[in-house]
Design a protein around this motif. Sequence first.
Motif: not given
Length: 712
Positions: A427-431
């Motif tokens: 999720a952090f990478l997508a953000a």
Amino acid sequence: MPSEEELFANIDALLEEEPQLPPPAERARLREAAGITQARLAVALKTSTQTVKNYENGRSEPKSPRLEAYQRLLKGWAAKYPADSAPATPATPAPVVVPQQEASEASAGPAAGPEQAEAAAPVHTPAAPAPPRPPSRATARPETSSRRPAKKAAAPVADPRFPHGPLAVLDGDGSAYGAEGIVLDCPATTVVELVQWTLRESGLGAPKLNRHGKDSDPLIVLTAAAAVQLGLPERLEGHEQRRSLRLPDDHPVVKQVAKAKWQLTQRGFGPWPRIYRKAEGRERQCVQLAILPWDALDERSWPGVSEMAPADVARTLGLYAQRVITPRGSTAVSGLELMTALRPPTKPERDAETGNWISGHNPGSLGTEPMDPAPPEATAEHPVVVRSGWTGGFLNEEAYQWVRPVDTLSDGECLLPHAVGLDLNTAFLAAAARLVVGLSAPDHFHNVKFNPKIPGSWLVDLSHIELDPRLPSPFTPDGSRPTGPAWYQTHTVAYAQELGHNVAPLEAYLRRETGAYLDPWHDRLKNAYVDTLSDLGVTKGLSDVEFLAAMEQHKQADPALAAVLTAIKATIKGGVGKLRERPQGRHYKEGERWPALERPTWRPDIRAAVISKARVNMHRKLRNMATMTGLYPLAVLSDCVVYPSPGSSPLDFLPYAASGKPQPGGFRLGPTPGLAKPEGVQPMLWAVDLMEKGLNPARHIKGGDAVLDEGE
């Protein structure tokens, strides 16, 4: 005239030299002429078939006493089957004559085995000779091609400066296992000799990831046996914290390193020591070590790797190095190093006055100097806060840790049989995708109009916004409603505006220079994640049913690949966390600077931007799910959400259109960052019981252990 004694002394010296073997291609020819298979020869030499293959393609050389036995065998075969005579017993069928235009394809086609492909490979001359390198067991071989059968996709062209890859795993017998199956002979018996061999003879290293960056230093991983062989203790004892593990300054190995005019970084000789000298011109002199018995590879980030055989450790770390970066420490450290490697702080440029090349700022990077944060972006112990006496509050942009109030559960929800967990992929990478962050120092503003395009920190009162109690508030990590003015990152305030509410900042710290600093970091890690998952059988083209089936089995497909996947995920989370590394150690005093503050990458505002966007993305999906399905979550923990469900599969509650396609806006299954995968399933009564105890079902949905407490 030389005396008889001198001549005999010279002859004796020659006789005492290490036996010389014929070239690798000749070894293979002699074995085939004798009609002996590699497997049968391996049994005779009491070694493995792969080792015999390495002997015959020049990847490794035998050691005594196997060396003398192999030489004796080859001499016997050479007397029976000289190079200009036909073999008495053909080991392979007579070659088939093919038209000239087909010869190239036939010699390396899928039908050809590795032995035939190597034997038939032509002698080639490089277009430009490589710089001379002292011979080693693996590099002292004739310029003979070792073409393998053609693959579907061409392998990346190896850098001629680093013919043996980015790293090697050294075992106690002097064998150094490379990432691509190569085995080198390392004669080093001390750490200093190991450093010298690595830089001068090993052919290890990796090219830079950005044209303005630096090549990756070679990595040598030491097994327990190798560590002891080099004079290191098998274990380090007596320290309270793992990160404090290091040899004392008076240890013989540390003294040897210093005596040889090599240096250690401030972290000293710990699990990941860096040994270096000042660079000579463009040539860096630095070697990274990783000591396995000192827990260099954390089990949480590298599951099972420290227990693997040296060749498998090399394969695992080598794949990570190829897809991410050569490890420089923990996965968190590597995640931070990757940011700098992809966005180097400097680039060469012409001096306007002298015309000479100088080091200039690389646009889009964070520069070379550390930058103090705005007071609300800092931590309570930061010198900026302590010196100024700041009491105005701090950003609280953290991932969700929310449990829905039990009194908001309906009877219908409680009667559903299952609680199903969904986990958002990285999720952090997508953000981080297309995330605009500040690059310059913060400027202070009062009564400023909110602009969602400017990254920064805003003091805003969002307490008047009333939302459904069955959903967490998007403005706080624990999901509670704000109670008054507080500091928020731009994405959080922009989401309040997106929900239709008026925002009127009282104060702000904003940055004038901005850019998508994390874009190349996102792209490289996304490709690494997707490619590794694909190698494990979870590909983009699968239907949702096929995806769920593949996810059930993917970790069993290949332990090394599964470990790389875990390491990639840890690199993402750890790299974001390192952007605001807190002081370590019980002797730290509030207001003092700590080592992490000296990095240009100590940027708590960038960390806040990533987490804020990830939390907003999660809330948007939760809200869309409620609109489309009428379902509300039971709990959220960072990137994991738990829903009540009529069935045990996500397919039983996720929204699909009449065509069978997933509805946009909600949670969707798939292998790419931001899409979801199953996290676990438990009985609904189990989840309600945890909620009544104040525990978070999302924390335990995978294993179902209700006795764990939230502090773990």
